[in-house]
Enzyme design. Sequence first.
Site: not given
Ligand code: GAL
Length: 375
Positions: A106, A132, A206, A208, A312, A340
């Site tokens: 973050n 990150h 991270h 998805y 997150q 996250e």
């Molecule tokens: C997340 C973050 C988002 C965006 C994403 C990557 O962890 O909270 O704002 O940056 O990663 O695209």
Amino acid sequence: MLKQGLFICAVLVLTMPGIFSCVNNKKDMVTTESLGTFEGKDVFLYTLTNKKGDVIRITNYGASIVEINVPDRDGQKTNVTFGYDDLDSYIKGDPYFGKVVGQYANRIAKGRFSLDGVEYTLAINNEPNTLHGGPTGWHSRAWDPEVLKNTDYPAVKFTYHKPDMEEGYPGNVVAEVVYTWTDDNEIIMDYKVTTDRNTVINITNHAYFNLHGSGQGDILDHEILIRASAFTPVDSTLIPTGELRSVEGTPFDFRTPHLTGERIGDEYDQLKLGRGYDHNFILDNIEEVDAEVYDPSTGRVLQVITDQPGVQFYTGNFLDGTQTGRGGKVYAYRSGLCLETQHFPDSPNQPGFPSVLLTPEEPFLSSTIYRFSVR
Ligand code: GAL
């Protein structure tokens, strides 16, 4: 039978080294294939198969989860996470799909923090902040892989040796993550991080998720539960303001399940500033399961269990359909969500947040579990 299995395994290893490797049990299997090389290091794709016959794939490039194939309530298996087919796409595509993010996951405000009276400056890769771990953070490195032997379940360990001051962070840091894929369809991520001098640490995965199957519609119809009584509001650059705000009476109250899309368009300051949900939730950490995602249409359930103080919740607000992933799937706006597990964003600059100090005396140890089931 067991001997037979080990024999077949040994033959595969001997005849096709580099493609096959085996663990202790004939059914618990890790197979290895080459994806190429990156900065002189071999990159592999590991396929972990548990006793149910369910499969995940991971790679040492960015210590990433590439694929998670789990059944719906009718037993139909599909991949529910984002990833790419080849190394080149990993290098050129979205930097964070399934990756382990460090040294500081973050944002860090304006790419600056002070530690022991010294100010450290980081690369600004998300104006005006650092995101990150910076442009060449741990997500963009080939980690050293090791298929673990004599484990109860298929397991692979990835290690990254971060030199002192790489991406501006002090300390020769050694980061390890062990991925274990259990027979209960749990991905266990065990992290260990050590340093030779004081530094800061915030590490997460991270991935998805889209429980319909990746690339199949959006996640606005997924039901979310987050056991968090408060969250950290942000400014327009997604840096926490320092406030710890109760979720009570807000669209951030997920202590009982709500659909992602139910309140995402509400006239609420934080939903505007976040462009949707893109916030750190302060976990109550009382019950075993910290967060849960349920897809009513397929019955798939993802439970997230962590020892970290925050998560997150990000609803894929920056996805824009420009990325094409495994099997030609296109990742559209809000077609994936992330949970996250982490320390709070910008903690090095926020005295009111839990400490992210890592010292040589005490390693950082942490575990997070992604558990898949149906109902
Ligand atoms: C997340 C973050 C988002 C965006 C994403 C990557 O962890 O909270 O704002 O940056 O990663 O695209």
